[in-house]
Design a protein around this motif. Structure first.
Motif, PDB file in Angstrom:
ATOM      1  N   PHE A   1       3.998   8.419  -1.809  1.00  0.00           N
ATOM      2  CA  PHE A   1       5.319   8.168  -1.238  1.00  0.00           C
ATOM      3  C   PHE A   1       6.427   8.678  -2.159  1.00  0.00           C
ATOM      4  N   ALA A   2       6.264   8.480  -3.460  1.00  0.00           N
ATOM      5  CA  ALA A   2       7.292   8.912  -4.412  1.00  0.00           C
ATOM      6  C   ALA A   2       7.504  10.426  -4.338  1.00  0.00           C
ATOM      7  N   LYS A   3       6.424  11.176  -4.184  1.00  0.00           N
ATOM      8  CA  LYS A   3       6.532  12.632  -4.063  1.00  0.00           C
ATOM      9  C   LYS A   3       7.285  13.010  -2.793  1.00  0.00           C
ATOM     10  N   PHE A   4       7.000  12.312  -1.701  1.00  0.00           N
ATOM     11  CA  PHE A   4       7.695  12.576  -0.437  1.00  0.00           C
ATOM     12  C   PHE A   4       9.192  12.325  -0.586  1.00  0.00           C
ATOM     13  N   ILE A   5       9.572  11.213  -1.216  1.00  0.00           N
ATOM     14  CA  ILE A   5      10.991  10.888  -1.390  1.00  0.00           C
ATOM     15  C   ILE A   5      11.684  11.944  -2.236  1.00  0.00           C
ATOM     16  N   TRP A   6      11.021  12.396  -3.277  1.00  0.00           N
ATOM     17  CA  TRP A   6      11.611  13.417  -4.152  1.00  0.00           C
ATOM     18  C   TRP A   6      11.825  14.721  -3.381  1.00  0.00           C
TER      19      TRP A   6
ATOM     20  N   ILE B   1       0.848  -1.189   0.000  1.00  0.00           N
ATOM     21  CA  ILE B   1       0.000   0.000   0.000  1.00  0.00           C
ATOM     22  C   ILE B   1       0.881   1.235   0.000  1.00  0.00           C
ATOM     23  N   ASP B   2       0.307   2.351  -0.311  1.00  0.00           N
ATOM     24  CA  ASP B   2       0.988   3.631  -0.181  1.00  0.00           C
ATOM     25  C   ASP B   2       0.289   4.401   0.939  1.00  0.00           C
ATOM     26  N   PRO B   3       0.895   4.454   2.133  1.00  0.00           N
ATOM     27  CA  PRO B   3       0.248   5.130   3.266  1.00  0.00           C
ATOM     28  C   PRO B   3      -0.108   6.575   2.971  1.00  0.00           C
TER      29      PRO B   3
ATOM     30  N   ASN C   1       5.085   1.395  -0.922  1.00  0.00           N
ATOM     31  CA  ASN C   1       5.032   2.371  -2.006  1.00  0.00           C
ATOM     32  C   ASN C   1       4.232   1.851  -3.206  1.00  0.00           C
ATOM     33  N   ASN C   2       3.299   0.965  -2.941  1.00  0.00           N
ATOM     34  CA  ASN C   2       2.317   0.538  -3.938  1.00  0.00           C
ATOM     35  C   ASN C   2       0.952   1.079  -3.544  1.00  0.00           C
TER      36      ASN C   2
ATOM     37  N   GLN D   1      18.876   8.170   3.357  1.00  0.00           N
ATOM     38  CA  GLN D   1      19.432   6.835   3.170  1.00  0.00           C
ATOM     39  C   GLN D   1      18.546   5.767   3.813  1.00  0.00           C
ATOM     40  N   ASP D   2      18.021   6.087   5.006  1.00  0.00           N
ATOM     41  CA  ASP D   2      17.147   5.123   5.671  1.00  0.00           C
ATOM     42  C   ASP D   2      15.858   4.910   4.889  1.00  0.00           C
ATOM     43  N   MET D   3      15.353   5.948   4.254  1.00  0.00           N
ATOM     44  CA  MET D   3      14.113   5.845   3.492  1.00  0.00           C
ATOM     45  C   MET D   3      14.286   5.009   2.222  1.00  0.00           C
ATOM     46  N   GLN D   4      15.522   4.806   1.809  1.00  0.00           N
ATOM     47  CA  GLN D   4      15.760   4.034   0.595  1.00  0.00           C
ATOM     48  C   GLN D   4      15.330   2.580   0.726  1.00  0.00           C
ATOM     49  N   GLN D   5      15.310   2.059   1.984  1.00  0.00           N
ATOM     50  CA  GLN D   5      14.865   0.674   2.159  1.00  0.00           C
ATOM     51  C   GLN D   5      13.391   0.521   1.796  1.00  0.00           C
ATOM     52  N   LEU D   6      12.631   1.604   1.953  1.00  0.00           N
ATOM     53  CA  LEU D   6      11.226   1.563   1.556  1.00  0.00           C
ATOM     54  C   LEU D   6      11.066   1.734   0.047  1.00  0.00           C
ATOM     55  N   ALA D   7      11.959   2.535  -0.537  1.00  0.00           N
ATOM     56  CA  ALA D   7      11.835   2.833  -1.966  1.00  0.00           C
ATOM     57  C   ALA D   7      12.463   1.748  -2.839  1.00  0.00           C
ATOM     58  N   TYR D   8      13.667   1.293  -2.448  1.00  0.00           N
ATOM     59  CA  TYR D   8      14.402   0.377  -3.322  1.00  0.00           C
ATOM     60  C   TYR D   8      14.985  -0.835  -2.595  1.00  0.00           C
TER      61      TYR D   8
END
Length: 365
Positions: free
Chosen positions: A156-161, A102-104, A190-191, A175-182
């Protein structure tokens, strides 16, 4: 009179509400126990018992019988105990894994709640994945606010950007958020999954997730979504939380759980807390309030540690004999506590229910 009380530890008052559901038989008088949970001070229920004592079967029977009364059942299911029952009854099962997440951000933003509340929920959710040395509440608050205020879809993608643009790729939080993205959790958060909460049964299945580090954040975010959904519903709803001790992970999650239990009645809802150990609910973090806010409790067989905890804090005002008997209950035997009445009951399924509530051929699971 104390000697007489020890000989007759359970009251034999009958509870028989024609608008209620069948919960069991009074062990001493053979009278039927029927209750309408929504007629009490609140509809909250505790179900406590050791592994193999009949917790899951008891919870499933309550679900089945409430559904026949037109009550909706929403289940947070960390171990997949209620998936087959939900499927058999034509309910909706939302199973979560890395390929089906899901995408919270989307779910929270679609809830219709105020931006400030959404930011608080997401900020706490994200802290589950940020190392202690990298925690910075002000940065998260700033980037989350930008995520909601900037034009375009909120996800989520907008938040990461925006996070990368604000603090750079080398920052610890990014860097910590990358585990959620990739990384190892890619796809889980992030679905975008559309969640339809209609129907008599809705089960959130977390059993495919391997660790509590994955399950607990999802239980928190789903709990918040359910809390907001029932605000808009007119029909009565019961929220079943299995392995409920996982919701006591930290101060914020515990406070959310306490608030959910305290305010459920206002939304024509009740919360069913299901777990093995009452001692997980501590005085120190006020989580004991979750137990005391339930008008109905079903105590199946208890461990020695649980009995000591119950007796020490006088949670249910049990007699010494009741404490002793709790340790020797057979499968399906329970001490039923409601409106200060204590009744020894036998919980069992009817023949037509057995195929739905048993997960194996050995009786209660």
């Amino acid at each position: 009179t104390s000697a007489v009380i020890n000989l007759l530890p359970f009251l034999t008052r009958n509870l028989n509400d024609p608008s209620g559901i069948f919960l069991g038989i009074n062990h001493y008088s053979n009278a039927l126990i029927l209750i309408d949970v929504f007629k009490a001070r609140n509809a909250n229920i505790n179900i406590f018992g050791t592994s193999g004592s009949g917790k899951s079967v008891t919870a499933k029977l309550i679900m089945l019988r409430l559904a026949l009364r037109g009550v909706q059942n929403i289940i947070i299911d960390p171990e997949g105990e209620y998936v087959e029952l939900t499927k058999e009854l034509g309910g909706r099962v939302f199973a979560f894994d890395n390929n089906n997440g899901i995408d919270p951000f989307i779910l929270v933003s679609e809830s219709g709640s105020e931006i400030a509340n959404n930011i608080q929920v997401l900020k706490h959710f994200l802290t589950y994945f940020i190392q202690a040395k990298n925690q910075d509440s002000s940065i998260l608050d700033k980037v989350l606010l930008q995520t909601f205020l900037n034009p375009g879809i909120i996800n989520f993608a907008k938040f990461i950007w925006l996070l990368k643009d604000c603090i750079g790729e080398e920052s610890g939080i990014y860097q910590d958020m990358q585990q959620l993205a990739y990384g190892s959790l890619s796809g889980l958060f992030n679905n975008h999954k559309e969640l339809n909460y209609n129907g008599a049964f809705v089960c959130f299945d977390l059993s495919k997730l391997q660790t509590d580090e994955q399950k607990i954040p999802l239980m928190y975010i789903i709990g918040n979504l359910i809390n907001r959904v029932i605000d808009k519903k007119e029909l009565q709803t019961m929220i079943f939380i299995d392995e409920a001790h996982k919701m006591l992970h930290d101060e914020v999650t515990t406070s959310f759980y306490i608030d959910l239990v305290k305010t459920a009645r206002k939304r024509k809802a009740g919360v069913v807390t299901i777990t093995q150990n009452p001692e997980d609910f501590k005085e120190s973090d006020n989580s004991k309030t979750i137990i005391t806010q339930a008008e109905t409790s079903i105590l199946l067989k208890q461990s020695s540690a649980s009995i000591n905890f119950i007796g020490r804090f006088e949670l249910f005002r049990l007699t010494k004999r009741e404490c002793t008997d709790l340790s020797t209950f057979n499968v399906g035997e329970a001490l039923f506590i409601r409106e200060k009445e204590h009744i020894f009951i036998d919980v069992f399924p009817f023949t037509s229910e057995q195929g739905l509530v048993f997960t194996n051929n050995n009786g209660h699971n």
